[in-house]
Scaffold this active site. Sequence first.
Site, PDB file in Angstrom:
ATOM      1  N   ARG A 196       0.847  -1.192   0.000  1.00 43.71           N
ATOM      2  CA  ARG A 196       0.000   0.000   0.000  1.00 43.71           C
ATOM      3  C   ARG A 196       0.879   1.238   0.000  1.00 43.71           C
ATOM      4  NH1 ARG A 196       1.937   1.840   3.963  1.00 43.71           N
ATOM      5  NH2 ARG A 196       0.813   3.756   3.600  1.00 43.71           N
ATOM      6  N   GLY A 197       0.225   2.414  -0.154  1.00 44.90           N
ATOM      7  CA  GLY A 197       0.980   3.654  -0.323  1.00 44.90           C
ATOM      8  C   GLY A 197       1.149   3.862  -1.829  1.00 44.90           C
ATOM      9  N   ASN A 217      -5.140  12.560  -0.049  1.00 43.38           N
ATOM     10  CA  ASN A 217      -4.277  11.747   0.817  1.00 43.38           C
ATOM     11  C   ASN A 217      -5.168  11.065   1.855  1.00 43.38           C
ATOM     12  OD1 ASN A 217      -1.582  10.835   1.532  1.00 43.38           O
ATOM     13  ND2 ASN A 217      -1.810  12.022   3.398  1.00 43.38           N
ATOM     14  N   LYS A 218      -4.571  10.259   2.696  1.00 46.55           N
ATOM     15  CA  LYS A 218      -5.299   9.470   3.693  1.00 46.55           C
ATOM     16  C   LYS A 218      -6.343  10.306   4.434  1.00 46.55           C
ATOM     17  CE  LYS A 218      -5.169   6.015   4.310  1.00 46.55           C
ATOM     18  NZ  LYS A 218      -6.140   5.137   3.624  1.00 46.55           N
ATOM     19  N   ASP A 243      -1.719  10.871  -2.471  1.00 47.79           N
ATOM     20  CA  ASP A 243      -2.122   9.784  -3.372  1.00 47.79           C
ATOM     21  C   ASP A 243      -2.352  10.271  -4.788  1.00 47.79           C
ATOM     22  OD1 ASP A 243      -2.873   8.553  -0.586  1.00 47.79           O
ATOM     23  OD2 ASP A 243      -2.719   6.950  -2.075  1.00 47.79           O
ATOM     24  N   GLN A 245      -2.274   2.876   9.885  1.00 44.13           N
ATOM     25  CA  GLN A 245      -0.978   2.887   9.197  1.00 44.13           C
ATOM     26  C   GLN A 245       0.071   3.664   9.993  1.00 44.13           C
ATOM     27  OE1 GLN A 245      -3.900   3.528   7.721  1.00 44.13           O
ATOM     28  NE2 GLN A 245      -3.938   2.877   5.585  1.00 44.13           N
ATOM     29  N   ARG A 294      -7.458  -0.348  -6.961  1.00 44.06           N
ATOM     30  CA  ARG A 294      -7.742   0.799  -6.074  1.00 44.06           C
ATOM     31  C   ARG A 294      -7.833   2.054  -6.953  1.00 44.06           C
ATOM     32  NH1 ARG A 294      -4.336   1.386  -0.667  1.00 44.06           N
ATOM     33  NH2 ARG A 294      -6.260   2.438  -0.028  1.00 44.06           N
TER      34      ARG A 294
HETATM   35  O1  MRU Z   1      -4.649   3.439   2.050  1.00 42.67           O
HETATM   36  P1  MRU Z   1      -3.160   3.607   1.995  1.00 42.67           P
HETATM   37  O2  MRU Z   1      -2.467   3.047   3.188  1.00 42.67           O
HETATM   38  O3  MRU Z   1      -2.582   3.087   0.698  1.00 42.67           O
HETATM   39  O4  MRU Z   1      -2.952   5.177   2.016  1.00 42.67           O
HETATM   40  C1  MRU Z   1      -1.651   5.694   1.910  1.00 42.67           C
HETATM   41  C2  MRU Z   1      -1.572   7.164   1.994  1.00 42.67           C
HETATM   42  O5  MRU Z   1      -2.554   7.862   2.084  1.00 42.67           O
HETATM   43  C3  MRU Z   1      -0.214   7.761   1.858  1.00 42.67           C
HETATM   44  O6  MRU Z   1      -0.107   8.938   2.604  1.00 42.67           O
HETATM   45  C4  MRU Z   1       0.062   8.084   0.383  1.00 42.67           C
HETATM   46  O7  MRU Z   1      -0.186   6.964  -0.419  1.00 42.67           O
HETATM   47  C5  MRU Z   1       1.432   8.559   0.166  1.00 42.67           C
HETATM   48  S1  MRU Z   1       2.581   7.258   0.274  1.00 42.67           S
HETATM   49  C6  MRU Z   1       4.135   7.819  -0.034  1.00 42.67           C
END
Ligand code: MRU
Length: 337
Positions: A48-49, A249-250, A239, A198, A91
Amino acid sequence: MKPFIRTLWWENGSLYIIDQQKLPSREISLKLTSVRDVVNAIKALKVRGAPAIGCAAAFGVAISALKSRTSDPCKLRDAVLKDIKMIASSRPTAYNLFYSLGRMSNALEEALPGGTEKIREKLLSEALDIFREDLDCCRRIGVNGASLIRNGMNILTHCNAGALATSGFGTALAPLFAAKKKGLRFHVYVDETRPVLQGARLTAWELGKAGIAHTLICDNMSGSLMKQGKVDMVITGADRIAANGDTANKIGTYPLAVLAHYHGIPFYVAAPYSTFDPAIKSGKDIVIEERDPEEVRKCSGKMASPAGTRVYNPAFDITPAKLIRSFITENGIIKKA
Ligand code: MRU
């Protein structure tokens, strides 16, 4: 160049990942041998990320070509394109996924006249290039972002935008790793990042490994810390960044940016160019993934609310560009996309 943490790697013709759902209690690697394995690992947040998803997707396309036995280049192309579609559906929000798949599609078309062996060779080398380029971008984000960090600072971060979210250096955490290497002394507040933690599970683990002083907080504690003057800077990852700088972003990033603005604290987004989506004008056009309600009903795998409670579970939110002081990129610190 060696990554800080091996998030994903290619070895003896297979893709390996560290299973992020098992961290921090267990460090387990998984071998992904099919496109379906890659898609399932992305959906289940085992990898993920945004940048890490992009790298995994590229290797997934390489696996698609390498596993096919056909000697007809057009049949191979059709099969790989079908798999690219399946990977794209894993995703919706992280632009790096679509950036990587776009590059892999172009590589496929370019190699087509050379026949099936050429296609297989080209797709693997393109995936390895995407991976190596991400490592290099994150290293440069680290160097650029470290210039903002001073001794004694308290820095707040959300989710995990570290080595685990990339090919191995991170985006939001890369400046922290680089500043630590320079010998700077600072402290990091880590948002736990509900629903799937996370921050608590992954960022705290990475900062611990790097020997960076940090304190874990619940997501609802940052405002109070800011009011007390205990936060000097916020750095998050991204993201997808629209052409006007609005940033997905998250979930929970947007309220942090509002709080930072209210308290006059600079809010930075660290991301490589592969996260900037020039085709999307503003944040309102970014598709936000909604995930399984069970992620909210449960906490650390245990029920935290009555079964069947109605849930709202968007994985990301949009921070308007005007709340972002600057973007920390591989090419420098910039105000706008
Ligand atoms: O749902 P996730 O864990 O994939 O979300 C990740 C994030 O929101 C990160 O902040 C983003 O992907 C940047 S990762 C360098």
